[in-house]
Design a protein around this motif. Structure first.
Motif, PDB file in Angstrom:
ATOM      1  N   GLY A   1       0.816  -1.219   0.000  1.00  0.00           N
ATOM      2  CA  GLY A   1       0.000   0.000   0.000  1.00  0.00           C
ATOM      3  C   GLY A   1       0.846   1.264   0.000  1.00  0.00           C
ATOM      4  O   GLY A   1       2.076   1.213   0.099  1.00  0.00           O
ATOM      5  N   HIS A   2       0.172   2.412  -0.086  1.00  0.00           N
ATOM      6  CA  HIS A   2       0.862   3.697  -0.150  1.00  0.00           C
ATOM      7  C   HIS A   2       1.637   3.949   1.139  1.00  0.00           C
ATOM      8  O   HIS A   2       1.068   3.983   2.225  1.00  0.00           O
ATOM      9  N   LYS A   3       2.957   4.070   1.019  1.00  0.00           N
ATOM     10  CA  LYS A   3       3.836   4.278   2.190  1.00  0.00           C
ATOM     11  C   LYS A   3       3.615   3.224   3.279  1.00  0.00           C
ATOM     12  O   LYS A   3       3.696   3.533   4.479  1.00  0.00           O
TER      13      LYS A   3
ATOM     14  N   SER B   1       0.830   1.744   4.143  1.00  0.00           N
ATOM     15  CA  SER B   1      -0.408   1.889   4.921  1.00  0.00           C
ATOM     16  C   SER B   1      -1.217   0.598   4.981  1.00  0.00           C
ATOM     17  O   SER B   1      -1.742   0.217   6.027  1.00  0.00           O
ATOM     18  N   ARG B   2      -1.293  -0.113   3.840  1.00  0.00           N
ATOM     19  CA  ARG B   2      -2.097  -1.329   3.810  1.00  0.00           C
ATOM     20  C   ARG B   2      -1.494  -2.414   4.714  1.00  0.00           C
ATOM     21  O   ARG B   2      -2.183  -3.090   5.474  1.00  0.00           O
TER      22      ARG B   2
END
Length: 307
Positions: free
Chosen positions: A258-260, A262-263
């Motif tokens: 995920g983005h940076k 996040s996921r």
């Protein structure tokens, strides 16, 4: 004792999302089989154990039988058939909110063709989603399968695991069909799966939440290492879990992180809560994503991952 002690094995079969795992959990009263809205989430024959003074029922949660497209699919189907021929009772889940279709008749036919056929119970699952009129139609359609498929239902039971309607009736009727026998497992045990397997399944369940449809089959979770951290006071234990989510392609790895990151963080948090609830110990979860190219089609990879 007025009646003799019964014990034995049962499993639920049905199309993907027919409510098998949810019903297993409801009967066992604890989260042993992972339930997810994605088909093919169950990969292990997880056993849920119901111990009562008069009986012990061991529920085996099998993967869904499907027309295999990969080597993994073929091996999972072998697991299913082997399980069916060993159990005493098979509960066929036929969701009341869907017409009986070719997928259902295919399944029932596969069970009917077993050399050693278990006793059969038909379960009209998801009964909370339909009207009494629709349920009557559904029960008649289930009854009609006896003649057309050359089999016999011991019972036909409407049930809703979600609404907790008739769950105990299902348990009672299945137990009534078990042979007399001793308890196989000590009282208080609800599953004989090693903790690592349950932990891996909980992480996979968290990983599947909200992921686009192309991922489920491609995610495998391996617990690389798990143990209580040394040097901690006895009243403040901490369980270290190091696990890897294995996917088939770099693009899938990106989706899982995920983005940076996040996921990956969200999955880790959700899984950690579930593991803590299951094992009753604070958990430190170290989660990585690994790529193992086309592992579902590669015999060596499947062997390494335990299939």
């Amino acid at each position: 004792m007025s009646s003799e002690h019964r014990s034995g094995f049962a499993c639920f079969v049905g199309r993907p999302n027919a409510g098998k795992s949810t019903l297993t959990n409801a009967i066992v009263g604890s989260k042993v089989a992972i339930a997810s809205s994605k088909p093919q989430t169950t990969r292990h024959a997880v056993k849920g154990i119901v111990t009562r003074p008069d009986a012990q029922l061991v529920l085996i949660d099998t993967p869904g039988l499907h027309k295999p497209r990969t080597l993994l699919g073929a091996r999972l189907n072998d697991v299913v058939r082997a399980t069916w021929s060993e159990v005493d009772v098979v509960g066929v889940c036929l969701p009341a909110n869907q017409r009986i279709g070719p997928g259902d008749t295919y399944l029932v036919q596969q069970v009917a063709e077993l050399r050693r056929r278990p006793k059969l119970v038909a379960l009209a699952t998801k009964s909370d989603l339909v009207s009494p009129v629709r349920m009557r139609e559904h029960l008649l359609a289930i009854g009609a399968l006896e003649e057309s498929m050359g089999l016999r239902w011991e019972h036909i039971i409407p049930v809703s695991a979600v609404a907790d309607d008739q769950v105990d009736v299902v348990a009672d009727e299945i137990i009534g069909l078990l042979p007399p026998g001793p308890a196989y497992y000590p009282d208080g045990e609800i599953t004989d799966e090693p903790d690592e397997t349950l932990v891996a399944e909980l992480i996979r369940e968290a990983a599947l939440e909200g992921v686009r449809d192309e991922l489920p089959h491609s995610i495998m979770v391996v617990v690389d290492e798990m143990g209580l951290r040394e040097g901690r006071p006895e009243d403040k234990p901490l369980l270290d879990v190091f696990a890897s989510m294995v996917v088939e392609r770099d693009s899938q790895k990106g989706i899982m992180i995920g983005h940076k990151g996040s996921r990956l963080r969200d999955v880790g948090t959700a899984a950690r809560m579930q593991i803590q609830a299951l094992l009753g110990t604070p958990v430190h979860l170290d989660l990585k994503v690994k790529v193992m190219k086309d592992w579902q089609r590669d015999a060596k990879s499947l062997n390494r991952l335990g299939f």
